[in-house]
Design a protein around this motif. Structure first.
Motif: not given
Ligand SMILES: Nc1ncnc2c1ncn2[C@@H]1O[C@H](COP(=O)(O)OP(=O)(O)OP(=O)(O)O)[C@@H](O)[C@H]1O
Ligand SMILES: [Mg+2]
Length: 320
Positions: A16, A31, A51-57, A213, A279
């Motif tokens: 991103f 991400a 949190s933030g490791c990129g699972k949702s992405t 998590h 990241p």
């Molecule tokens: N649309 C976006 N624009 C910029 N950065 C993003 C965007 N979406 C996610 N990120 C960043 O990408 C990284 C991974 O985010 P993601 O939501 O995939 O993490 P996650 O593992 O699902 O976290 P959580 O457990 O908190 O849900 C994070 O640093 C987040 O800030």
């Protein structure tokens, strides 16, 4: 679980671009940074990480709710990155997502019946059949039929998640990506929803990618588990093997944080130093080396390859 592949992911990346604000340069948030994996038909693959490791992405890329920066995702052999808008719309019914916050994903102005019926209307299912299917879905998820005229705010969190699940199931998808589906719920309700998801899998036979998590949540539900750290997969193995013989120091640390009910078993809790690095500026070499209790000079320089150590057990670590 079969050995038939439903999803194959190769070198998946999502960067991103974020603006750094006044006078600051734009930066790239890595991400998801080079993930490859296979998901087999009928299995539940758990994905865990902080949190933030990129699972949702990752989940959103696999559903093509996001476009990847690089890499490919094959769904039943077809590269979903190459699907046109029209194809994507047609194939969308094969994969569905269940979200953490059922309230945000349900339209507050629609009744339960309308919410569940909507995807069926979209595919042109006749009215009589639709109504019948809605009734069956409500029964499947344990919502009384007499509640069909109610609105989302009239339900509890657990019930709302059941409605979200019914909607996701409406088109009989082949793959369901559940992104922390119980994280927002009371602990007592979490087990009910997890059991429901497992029962539904037996009945419908679909494949799950289950994001959480908490390693203890995924252990119970998953056939295999993948552990993510800063946009990468660091370990992947069959669930029992991962919990009994974790190889990566990060997995070992995560597991050491889960309390064991048996007071006779003493477990050393591994405390990781520092915070997860950002990241947009991940460490060189192995991304985990700044927090790793066994890191060497090599780890600071070289990126470890994610490789198969035992059958089906993958790990990215120089010291294994
Ligand atoms: N649309 C976006 N624009 C910029 N950065 C993003 C965007 N979406 C996610 N990120 C960043 O990408 C990284 C991974 O985010 P993601 O939501 O995939 O993490 P996650 O593992 O699902 O976290 P959580 O457990 O908190 O849900 C994070 O640093 C987040 O800030
Ligand atoms: Mg998330």
């Amino acid at each position: 679980m079969t050995t038939e592949e439903i999803l194959k992911v190769e070198g998946l990346k999502k960067y991103f671009e974020v603006s750094g604000g006044l006078l600051r340069k734009k930066s790239l948030v890595k991400a998801v940074d080079d993930i490859s994996l296979t998901v087999y038909k009928g299995e539940t693959l758990g994905i865990v990480g902080e949190s933030g490791c990129g699972k949702s992405t990752t989940g959103r890329l696999l559903m093509r709710l996001l476009d990847a920066t690089e890499g490919s995702v094959y769904f039943e052999g077809e590269n979903i990155m190459e699907w046109s808008r029209r194809e994507l719309k047609q194939r969308r019914r094969d994969f569905q997502m269940i979200f953490q916050d059922p309230f945000a994903s349900l339209n507050p102005r629609m009744t339960v019946e309308d919410i569940i019926e909507e995807p069926l209307t979209t595919i042109g299912m006749p009215r009589g059949e639709r109504k019948k299917r809605v009734r069956q879905l409500l029964k499947d998820v344990g919502i009384p039929e007499s509640y069909t005229g109610r609105y989302p705010h009239e339900f509890s969190g657990g019930q709302r998640q059941r409605i979200g699940i019914a909607r996701a199931l409406a088109l009989k998808p082949k793959l369901i990506i559940a992104d922390e589906p119980v994280a927002a719920l009371d602990v007592s309700i979490q087990a009910q929803i997890i059991n429901l998801l497992m029962d539904l899998q037996k009945e419908y036979g679909f494949t799950y990618l289950f994001i959480a998590h908490d390693l203890s949540v995924v252990q119970y539900i998953s056939d295999r588990v993948g552990v993510m750290y800063l946009g990468q997969m660091v370990e992947l193995a069959e669930s029992d093997e991962l919990y009994e013989k974790p190889l990566h120091p990060y997995t070992q640390a995560l597991l050491s944080a889960i309390p064991i009910p048996d007071i006779h078993i003493k477990k050393e809790k591994i405390n990781l130093k520092g915070e997860v690095p950002s990241p947009d500026n991940p460490p060189q070499g192995c991304r985990f080396h700044t927090r790793c209790p066994i890191a060497t000079e090599q780890c600071k320089r070289e990126v470890p390859v994610f490789r198969e150590i035992n059958k089906g057990h993958y790990v990215a670590c120089h010291e294994v």
